[in-house]
Write an enzyme that holds these catalytic residues in place. Structure first.
Site, PDB file in Angstrom:
ATOM      1  CD  GLU A 124     -14.627  54.950  -8.577  1.00 53.87           C
ATOM      2  OE1 GLU A 124     -14.960  54.899  -7.315  1.00 53.87           O
ATOM      3  OE2 GLU A 124     -13.559  54.568  -8.998  1.00 53.87           O
TER       4      GLU A 124
ATOM      5  CD  GLU B  67     -11.374  58.646  -9.950  1.00 55.28           C
ATOM      6  OE1 GLU B  67     -10.843  57.777  -9.205  1.00 55.28           O
ATOM      7  OE2 GLU B  67     -12.510  59.221  -9.653  1.00 55.28           O
TER       8      GLU B  67
HETATM    9  C1  BG6 Z   1     -12.060  56.303  -6.627  1.00 51.84           C
HETATM   10  C2  BG6 Z   1     -12.928  57.489  -6.371  1.00 51.84           C
HETATM   11  O1  BG6 Z   1     -12.533  55.155  -6.448  1.00 51.84           O
HETATM   12  O2  BG6 Z   1     -10.651  56.155  -6.108  1.00 51.84           O
HETATM   13  C3  BG6 Z   1     -11.864  58.779  -5.648  1.00 51.84           C
HETATM   14  O3  BG6 Z   1     -13.459  57.834  -7.382  1.00 51.84           O
HETATM   15  C4  BG6 Z   1     -10.850  58.053  -4.831  1.00 51.84           C
HETATM   16  O4  BG6 Z   1     -12.806  59.384  -5.057  1.00 51.84           O
HETATM   17  C5  BG6 Z   1      -9.913  57.222  -5.668  1.00 51.84           C
HETATM   18  O5  BG6 Z   1     -10.247  59.158  -4.113  1.00 51.84           O
HETATM   19  C6  BG6 Z   1      -8.933  56.682  -5.141  1.00 51.84           C
HETATM   20  O6  BG6 Z   1      -9.140  56.053  -3.901  1.00 51.84           O
HETATM   21  P1  BG6 Z   1      -8.583  56.325  -2.423  1.00 51.84           P
HETATM   22  O7  BG6 Z   1      -9.290  55.495  -1.602  1.00 51.84           O
HETATM   23  O8  BG6 Z   1      -6.880  55.816  -2.550  1.00 51.84           O
HETATM   24  O9  BG6 Z   1      -8.976  57.956  -2.483  1.00 51.84           O
END
Ligand code: BG6
Length: 479
Positions: free
Chosen positions: A179, A372
């Site tokens: 990101e 993701e």
């Molecule tokens: C993304 C990141 O922004 O979101 C991850 O690359 C992160 O590292 C994921 O865990 C989910 O976000 P969060 O804050 O719910 O863990």
């Protein structure tokens, strides 16, 4: 039916700092994550000054994570049972170069990833490796102010050269920075920039961005030299922006929001700064300092594919103060009255994923990779016929709806390499540093207060995803 290509890479994603634990074992140095306070990332100005932290914060769940470092064989066996074709994780930079500025790497750290990749190979699972996932060595933040300092390019170069060489025959798919656009919103976590966010000038912030972009191009160059078969991608936080009303001013506001993110993929794919950013730079007094060779490096070393995270869309308006704003993945925005939200206020928008896929593909005509996507939710462990489990139908619904939209995008003609759900095994949240914000198919018995046995249990979604993979997505269309 049959929308997903035959060689589609189904799998899951994690990041070293959120699940490995073993933060100080076998020579590992501290990373910026090891000083994360309970409650999470300092995303807002004034949250804390990382320079006053002497050592790891004791109540920080990331220090032990879910102890993947010692349990990786058991966990990979579970991923293999689900039928994963690909597994995304990161290499913890500070396991390889504990301070970040050493000349020689830490052999024990390198050995750990050899073992991990060998274990994946046993099951025919392709690794997809992020070189830097919010885990800049802490020393580089303290001594150099992270990516605000051009010296980071050289340290990163040494690190990536080391791991590209070592894993030349074990890893094919690489991502340069997780990101990368998030540095605009979380300069310490994402860019190791120790200057408190409220004191950081736009000039210094965008100069740091430039350093990361140059480093990314350099990594792409070095990787292709070491192994021409490497596939090296950028990774951006994708977030479509909808105008609050059809007013042209709102449409423009949405366009400007998206341009702040497109800046990163445009440079990675087109090899130069886009024209639209010049006005923003001019109006904000930003003048990017190019070193000799930067321009050519960016132009000559563009990426092989574009990867992105997708969790939510946002709404933009020219007068945002007139609307209620929501919480969201680092970027936030105005609440969309047409969408439901997760327990953490992230708005759920499967169609947004189809839009993102089409926008990227239309813009670049390069293969895409969703690395993701997922739902962070509070799970309740219950007794099931085969032992403890979680009835996570909400997660199944979320993933199913998103994957059906992926299917639509494939029908639209998008070229997509694969899909990895975020946090395929429960891990520590990046933004809130909680364990109760769970994304996994596998439940890990660890709680926000640090208690728990670390035992692993399959959730209902485990078998559901296994079936999706086994049928190459066809089960998404059977009810
Ligand atoms: C993304 C990141 O922004 O979101 C991850 O690359 C992160 O590292 C994921 O865990 C989910 O976000 P969060 O804050 O719910 O863990």
């Amino acid at each position: 039916m049959g929308k997903f290509p035959q060689n589609f890479l189904w799998g899951g994603a994690t990041a070293a700092n959120q699940y490995e634990g073993a933060y100080n074992l076998d020579g590992k140095g501290l990373s910026v994550q090891d000083v994360t306070p309970k409650g999470g990332v300092p995303a807002k100005p004034g949250d804390r000054n990382p320079l006053i932290t002497d050592g790891p914060t004791p109540d920080n769940l990331k220090l032990e994570g879910i102890d993947f470092y010692h349990r990786y064989k058991e966990d990979i066996a579970l991923f293999a049972e689900m039928g994963f074709k690909v597994y995304r994780t990161s290499i913890a930079w500070s396991r390889i170069f504990p301070n970040g500025d050493e000349l020689e790497p830490n052999e024990a750290g390198l050995q750990f990833y050899d073992n991990l990749f060998d274990e994946l190979a046993k099951y025919g699972i392709e690794p997809l490796i992020t070189l830097s996932h919010y885990e800049t060595p802490l020393h580089l933040a303290r001594q150099y102010n992270g990516w605000a300092n051009r010296d980071l390019i050289g340290f990163y170069e040494r690190y990536v050269r080391t791991v590209f060489t070592r894993y030349r025959d074990k890893v094919k798919y690489w991502l340069t920075f997780n990101e990368i656009n998030s540095v605009l919103h979380a300069p310490f976590m994402s860019g190791g920039i120790a200057t408190p966010a409220e004191e950081l000038s736009k000039q210094d912030l965008y100069q740091a961005v430039h350093h990361e972009l140059v480093a990314s191009a350099l990594a792409t160059k070095i990787g292709h030299e070491i192994n021409p078969d490497f596939k090296i991608g950028c990774m951006v936080l994708a977030m479509p922006a909808y105008p609050m009303t059809p007013k042209p001013e709102d449409v423009l506001a949405a366009r400007e929001f998206e341009n702040q993110n497109y800046l990163f993929s445009d440079i990675h794919v087109r090899g130069k700064y886009p024209a639209y950013i010049n006005r923003f730079f001019k109006e904000n007094g930003i003048e990017i300092q190019f070193a000799p060779g930067d321009k050519e490096l960016l132009a000559e070393n563009t990426v092989d594919f574009i990867s992105f995270s997708y969790y939510m869309s946002v709404v933009a308006a020219h007068d945002p103060e007139n609307y209620s704003s929501g919480r969201g993945n680092l970027l936030g925005g105005i609440m969309n009255p047409h969408l439901a939200s997760s327990e953490w206020g992230w708005q759920i928008d499967p169609v947004g994923l189809r839009l993102v896929l089409n926008s990227f593909y239309d813009r670049y005509q390069l293969p895409l990779f969703i690395v993701e996507n997922g739902l962070g939710a509070k799970d309740v462990l219950v007794d099931g016929p085969n032992g403890p489990t979680v009835e996570d139908d909400y997660r199944i619904d979320y993933l199913k709806q998103h994957l059906q939209q992926v299917g639509e995008a494939l029908e639209d003609g998008v070229e997509l390499l694969g899909y990895t759900t975020w946090g395929c095994i429960d891990l520590v949240s990046a933004s809130t540093a909680e364990l109760s914000k769970r994304y996994g198919f596998i439940y890990v018995d660890r709680n926000d207060d640090g208690s728990g046995t670390l035992a692993r249990y399959k959730k209902k979604s485990f078998d559901w995803y296994k079936e999706v993979i086994a049928t190459n997505g066809d089960s998404l269309y059977q009810d």
